[in-house]
Motif scaffolding. Structure first.
Motif, PDB file in Angstrom:
ATOM      1  N   GLY A   8      19.930  -7.012  40.613  1.00  0.00           N
ATOM      2  CA  GLY A   8      19.892  -8.062  39.615  1.00  0.00           C
ATOM      3  C   GLY A   8      21.187  -8.825  39.505  1.00  0.00           C
ATOM      4  O   GLY A   8      22.231  -8.408  40.015  1.00  0.00           O
ATOM      5  N   LEU A   9      21.097  -9.956  38.822  1.00  0.00           N
ATOM      6  CA  LEU A   9      22.242 -10.829  38.575  1.00  0.00           C
ATOM      7  C   LEU A   9      22.524 -10.828  37.079  1.00  0.00           C
ATOM      8  O   LEU A   9      21.663 -11.179  36.281  1.00  0.00           O
ATOM      9  CB  LEU A   9      21.949 -12.249  39.057  1.00  0.00           C
ATOM     10  N   ARG A  10      23.727 -10.429  36.723  1.00  0.00           N
ATOM     11  CA  ARG A  10      24.154 -10.382  35.322  1.00  0.00           C
ATOM     12  C   ARG A  10      24.960 -11.634  35.018  1.00  0.00           C
ATOM     13  O   ARG A  10      26.019 -11.848  35.597  1.00  0.00           O
ATOM     14  CB  ARG A  10      24.999  -9.133  35.102  1.00  0.00           C
ATOM     15  N   ILE A  11      24.435 -12.456  34.113  1.00  0.00           N
ATOM     16  CA  ILE A  11      25.130 -13.703  33.775  1.00  0.00           C
ATOM     17  C   ILE A  11      25.715 -13.641  32.376  1.00  0.00           C
ATOM     18  O   ILE A  11      26.914 -13.826  32.184  1.00  0.00           O
ATOM     19  CB  ILE A  11      24.187 -14.915  33.922  1.00  0.00           C
ATOM     20  N   GLN A  12      24.885 -13.387  31.374  1.00  0.00           N
ATOM     21  CA  GLN A  12      25.348 -13.443  29.986  1.00  0.00           C
ATOM     22  C   GLN A  12      25.470 -12.081  29.321  1.00  0.00           C
ATOM     23  O   GLN A  12      26.143 -11.948  28.310  1.00  0.00           O
ATOM     24  CB  GLN A  12      24.399 -14.315  29.156  1.00  0.00           C
ATOM     25  N   GLU A  13      24.829 -11.089  29.837  1.00  0.00           N
ATOM     26  CA  GLU A  13      24.799  -9.785  29.192  1.00  0.00           C
ATOM     27  C   GLU A  13      26.172  -9.103  29.260  1.00  0.00           C
ATOM     28  O   GLU A  13      26.879  -9.209  30.266  1.00  0.00           O
ATOM     29  CB  GLU A  13      23.772  -8.860  29.863  1.00  0.00           C
ATOM     30  N   ASN A  14      26.500  -8.363  28.182  1.00  0.00           N
ATOM     31  CA  ASN A  14      27.704  -7.535  28.260  1.00  0.00           C
ATOM     32  C   ASN A  14      27.340  -6.255  29.014  1.00  0.00           C
ATOM     33  O   ASN A  14      26.176  -6.039  29.354  1.00  0.00           O
ATOM     34  CB  ASN A  14      28.285  -7.255  26.863  1.00  0.00           C
ATOM     35  N   GLU A  15      28.307  -5.412  29.243  1.00  0.00           N
ATOM     36  CA  GLU A  15      28.091  -4.202  30.063  1.00  0.00           C
ATOM     37  C   GLU A  15      26.990  -3.296  29.485  1.00  0.00           C
ATOM     38  O   GLU A  15      26.135  -2.807  30.216  1.00  0.00           O
ATOM     39  CB  GLU A  15      29.407  -3.428  30.197  1.00  0.00           C
ATOM     40  N   ALA A  16      27.020  -3.096  28.174  1.00  0.00           N
ATOM     41  CA  ALA A  16      26.033  -2.211  27.535  1.00  0.00           C
ATOM     42  C   ALA A  16      24.616  -2.794  27.640  1.00  0.00           C
ATOM     43  O   ALA A  16      23.661  -2.068  27.931  1.00  0.00           O
ATOM     44  CB  ALA A  16      26.404  -1.976  26.078  1.00  0.00           C
ATOM     45  N   GLU A  17      24.472  -4.096  27.398  1.00  0.00           N
ATOM     46  CA  GLU A  17      23.164  -4.744  27.510  1.00  0.00           C
ATOM     47  C   GLU A  17      22.639  -4.668  28.933  1.00  0.00           C
ATOM     48  O   GLU A  17      21.456  -4.437  29.159  1.00  0.00           O
ATOM     49  CB  GLU A  17      23.244  -6.216  27.082  1.00  0.00           C
ATOM     50  N   TRP A  18      23.533  -4.865  29.894  1.00  0.00           N
ATOM     51  CA  TRP A  18      23.131  -4.826  31.300  1.00  0.00           C
ATOM     52  C   TRP A  18      22.669  -3.428  31.691  1.00  0.00           C
ATOM     53  O   TRP A  18      21.659  -3.256  32.369  1.00  0.00           O
ATOM     54  CB  TRP A  18      24.267  -5.305  32.196  1.00  0.00           C
ATOM     55  N   GLU A  19      23.411  -2.420  31.272  1.00  0.00           N
ATOM     56  CA  GLU A  19      23.031  -1.040  31.576  1.00  0.00           C
ATOM     57  C   GLU A  19      21.682  -0.697  30.953  1.00  0.00           C
ATOM     58  O   GLU A  19      20.873   0.006  31.556  1.00  0.00           O
ATOM     59  CB  GLU A  19      24.112  -0.051  31.108  1.00  0.00           C
ATOM     60  N   GLN A  20      21.429  -1.216  29.762  1.00  0.00           N
ATOM     61  CA  GLN A  20      20.138  -0.986  29.107  1.00  0.00           C
ATOM     62  C   GLN A  20      19.019  -1.643  29.904  1.00  0.00           C
ATOM     63  O   GLN A  20      17.950  -1.052  30.087  1.00  0.00           O
ATOM     64  CB  GLN A  20      20.163  -1.532  27.682  1.00  0.00           C
ATOM     65  N   LYS A  21      19.247  -2.867  30.398  1.00  0.00           N
ATOM     66  CA  LYS A  21      18.245  -3.549  31.226  1.00  0.00           C
ATOM     67  C   LYS A  21      17.975  -2.762  32.506  1.00  0.00           C
ATOM     68  O   LYS A  21      16.831  -2.636  32.939  1.00  0.00           O
ATOM     69  CB  LYS A  21      18.712  -4.965  31.592  1.00  0.00           C
ATOM     70  N   LEU A  22      19.037  -2.253  33.137  1.00  0.00           N
ATOM     71  CA  LEU A  22      18.876  -1.464  34.356  1.00  0.00           C
ATOM     72  C   LEU A  22      18.078  -0.192  34.089  1.00  0.00           C
ATOM     73  O   LEU A  22      17.186   0.180  34.869  1.00  0.00           O
ATOM     74  CB  LEU A  22      20.240  -1.113  34.958  1.00  0.00           C
ATOM     75  N   SER A  23      18.389   0.478  32.991  1.00  0.00           N
ATOM     76  CA  SER A  23      17.676   1.717  32.650  1.00  0.00           C
ATOM     77  C   SER A  23      16.206   1.436  32.367  1.00  0.00           C
ATOM     78  O   SER A  23      15.328   2.193  32.802  1.00  0.00           O
ATOM     79  CB  SER A  23      18.321   2.377  31.434  1.00  0.00           C
ATOM     80  N   GLU A  24      15.937   0.357  31.632  1.00  0.00           N
ATOM     81  CA  GLU A  24      14.549  -0.008  31.330  1.00  0.00           C
ATOM     82  C   GLU A  24      13.787  -0.323  32.617  1.00  0.00           C
ATOM     83  O   GLU A  24      12.656   0.126  32.802  1.00  0.00           O
ATOM     84  CB  GLU A  24      14.523  -1.227  30.412  1.00  0.00           C
ATOM     85  N   ALA A  25      14.421  -1.071  33.516  1.00  0.00           N
ATOM     86  CA  ALA A  25      13.777  -1.408  34.789  1.00  0.00           C
ATOM     87  C   ALA A  25      13.534  -0.152  35.626  1.00  0.00           C
ATOM     88  O   ALA A  25      12.495  -0.031  36.283  1.00  0.00           O
ATOM     89  CB  ALA A  25      14.621  -2.410  35.567  1.00  0.00           C
ATOM     90  N   ALA A  26      14.473   0.784  35.599  1.00  0.00           N
ATOM     91  CA  ALA A  26      14.297   2.041  36.338  1.00  0.00           C
ATOM     92  C   ALA A  26      13.107   2.822  35.794  1.00  0.00           C
ATOM     93  O   ALA A  26      12.334   3.412  36.560  1.00  0.00           O
ATOM     94  CB  ALA A  26      15.573   2.876  36.266  1.00  0.00           C
ATOM     95  N   MET A  27      12.921   2.815  34.459  1.00  0.00           N
ATOM     96  CA  MET A  27      11.770   3.497  33.858  1.00  0.00           C
ATOM     97  C   MET A  27      10.461   2.804  34.246  1.00  0.00           C
ATOM     98  O   MET A  27       9.459   3.471  34.500  1.00  0.00           O
ATOM     99  CB  MET A  27      11.919   3.567  32.342  1.00  0.00           C
ATOM    100  N   LEU A  28      10.469   1.471  34.297  1.00  0.00           N
ATOM    101  CA  LEU A  28       9.279   0.735  34.735  1.00  0.00           C
ATOM    102  C   LEU A  28       8.938   1.084  36.184  1.00  0.00           C
ATOM    103  O   LEU A  28       7.771   1.266  36.529  1.00  0.00           O
ATOM    104  CB  LEU A  28       9.488  -0.773  34.595  1.00  0.00           C
ATOM    105  N   CYS A  29       9.975   1.180  37.017  1.00  0.00           N
ATOM    106  CA  CYS A  29       9.755   1.548  38.425  1.00  0.00           C
ATOM    107  C   CYS A  29       9.137   2.942  38.520  1.00  0.00           C
ATOM    108  O   CYS A  29       8.197   3.159  39.284  1.00  0.00           O
ATOM    109  CB  CYS A  29      11.070   1.496  39.201  1.00  0.00           C
ATOM    110  N   LYS A  30       9.664   3.863  37.737  1.00  0.00           N
ATOM    111  CA  LYS A  30       9.132   5.231  37.741  1.00  0.00           C
ATOM    112  C   LYS A  30       7.676   5.236  37.281  1.00  0.00           C
ATOM    113  O   LYS A  30       6.843   5.931  37.864  1.00  0.00           O
ATOM    114  CB  LYS A  30       9.986   6.120  36.839  1.00  0.00           C
ATOM    115  N   ALA A  31       7.362   4.427  36.251  1.00  0.00           N
ATOM    116  CA  ALA A  31       5.987   4.348  35.759  1.00  0.00           C
ATOM    117  C   ALA A  31       5.043   3.777  36.810  1.00  0.00           C
ATOM    118  O   ALA A  31       3.847   4.046  36.781  1.00  0.00           O
ATOM    119  CB  ALA A  31       5.934   3.489  34.496  1.00  0.00           C
TER     120      ALA A  31
END
Length: 192
Positions: A8-31
């Motif tokens: 992914g490309l991180r433009i506006q998100e801070n580090e914590a928001e970006w990590e949350q997006k990555l974790s959510e996407a990883a859970m979607l992938c697992k699902a």
């Protein structure tokens, strides 16, 4: 389980928001039955129209995908049709974005006829704007014979028209199915 690389490309998100997006996407992938082998991120000021991420990051993504023996790449960001095509060609892998991933999850879980029709309509609606250059010779026109002197239509226009018709047909089937269900529920209520 299909192995993938999450990107992914991180433009506006801070580090914590970006990590949350990555974790959510990883859970979607697992699902969806996918195993995340690696994560690749780029922080930037803008998107690259051709591939979303820069050419150096695309090369890094390819190296990581090969090293991890990944079968595909899932992007957190929305990708245009051109970006999907270019990334698939450069990476020589299946590439999807978050929306396509969510559609796959819904498709796997759709049990009723109504749910399957809804998912198919959503998938076609998702594909419609991404048809852009899926076909190599999309700009070739096919005209008529002696009497038809018009410009003809491109393959892309035919594909769009076909998908739009399929979407209309699916919505008509959904309406018919809902009508049948309401009649059945009224009949069942009248029988009681």
């Amino acid at each position: 389980m299909k192995s993938i690389v999450l990107a992914g490309l991180r433009i506006q998100e801070n580090e914590a928001e970006w990590e949350q997006k990555l974790s959510e996407a990883a859970m979607l992938c697992k699902a969806c039955g996918m195993e995340v082998k690696a994560r690749v991120s780029q922080k930037g000021q803008k998107t690259h129209p051709r591939t979303l991420i820069g050419s150096g990051k695309v090369a890094e993504l390819k190296q990581i995908s090969v090293a991890e023996q990944a079968e595909g790449v899932v992007f957190i960001n929305e990708l245009s049709g051109i970006q999907l095509r270019n990334l698939s060609q450069e990476l020589a892998l299946s590439v999807i974005d978050r929306s396509a991933l969510i559609l796959e999850i819904f498709e796997q879980r759709a049990r009723t006829r109504q749910a399957r029709l809804q998912v198919e309509a959503a998938r076609l609606a998702y594909q419609l704007p991404r048809l852009v250059l899926g076909q190599i010779h999309a700009d070739q026109q096919q005209g008529g014979g002696v009497r038809n002197r018009g410009a003809g239509e491109t393959r892309l226009e035919r594909s769009r028209r076909t998908i739009e018709k399929q979407i209309r047909d699916l919505h008509a089937q959904l309406k018919q199915l809902q009508l049948q269900q309401s009649v059945q529920s009224r009949n069942a209520a009248a029988a009681d």
